[in-house]
Scaffold this active site. Sequence first.
Site, PDB file in Angstrom:
ATOM      1  N   HIS A 120      32.324  54.409 -23.550  1.00 57.62           N
ATOM      2  CA  HIS A 120      31.984  53.325 -24.489  1.00 57.62           C
ATOM      3  C   HIS A 120      33.187  52.985 -25.376  1.00 57.62           C
ATOM      4  O   HIS A 120      33.475  51.827 -25.638  1.00 57.62           O
ATOM      5  CB  HIS A 120      30.838  53.754 -25.416  1.00 57.62           C
ATOM      6  N   GLU A 124      31.895  49.760 -15.372  1.00 54.86           N
ATOM      7  CA  GLU A 124      31.607  49.620 -13.938  1.00 54.86           C
ATOM      8  C   GLU A 124      30.839  50.801 -13.353  1.00 54.86           C
ATOM      9  O   GLU A 124      30.531  50.800 -12.164  1.00 54.86           O
ATOM     10  CB  GLU A 124      32.907  49.400 -13.160  1.00 54.86           C
ATOM     11  N   ARG A 179      23.818  60.432 -20.405  1.00 50.57           N
ATOM     12  CA  ARG A 179      22.882  61.384 -19.792  1.00 50.57           C
ATOM     13  C   ARG A 179      23.535  62.753 -19.527  1.00 50.57           C
ATOM     14  O   ARG A 179      22.833  63.741 -19.369  1.00 50.57           O
ATOM     15  CB  ARG A 179      22.337  60.830 -18.480  1.00 50.57           C
TER      16      ARG A 179
END
Length: 285
Positions: free
Chosen positions: A37, A148, A187
């Site tokens: 991020h 991506e 995650r």
Amino acid sequence: MQLIKTVAGLKKELENKRKENMSIGFVPTMGALHNGHIELVKRSVTENDISVVSIFVNPTQFNDKNDLLKYPRMLDADCKLLEKTGNTFVFAPDVEEIYPEPDTRQFDFGCLACVMEGQFRPGHFNGVAQVVSRLFEIVEPDRAYFGEKDFQQSVIIREMVKQLNFNIQIVACQIVREADGLAMSSRNLRLNEVQRKNAANIFRILNESRNKKDSHSVQAVKLLVENELNLIPELKVEYFDIVDAHTLQSINNWEETGAPIGCIAVFAGDVRLIDNIKYFSPSTK
Ligand code: PAF
């Protein structure tokens, strides 16, 4: 970094920036920020006068209630990270701000959304399109940045932008990986020690499969990747497909497209991870 929680508050700030002719970059996220991020935010900060980072765990894109409940939430830590990345507004709205009324819109992305993630997570991309279009309407950015790792998502967002006539440049950014190759993902925080270690094999095996392209059929590469990964404790492949990077449809032989990409979803324990590998160099795409 300035934290804003309401649509009205953000719109007011952005209106002022627009009056000063400032360009606006936008990085939509669901929080639990990692370096992947941060790379998107850094790129947005470099390419725009002001950047907005949204942190919103969007309920409409989760087809599995448990996944939604377990999704990591850590706004304070996220804000701390973003303090270091420059000129940003952090938009962290409640569900009622984004959906004052239930969003009943149904998007039609045809076969882009009926394969892979769309097949295994029914309704997922409809929810993504609902929230991203709503966020685009609020932020009205010049450019929006997507990773991506979610390759299918970035293709579908481009299609949504076309369908809804948004005047927004979609910038898809390379996957950021951990030192052992695992694609960065919020995650990953939920993996136990063994799962985390073994999950590094996803990229290793995908990467090795690139060398098999010249000597093996598409079908053989698919089987090799699946079988090798399924032999590793705690890992279970949900799907691995080799598709055309533009149409996202399966290919049967390498000559069918100049842009073959392998997309995978793997369970590590009960944590679902996705990744992909390009079997072409992006310049030839
Ligand atoms: O990729 C994600 O994190 C989410 O799907 C997005 C684009 C922020 C929409 O909720």
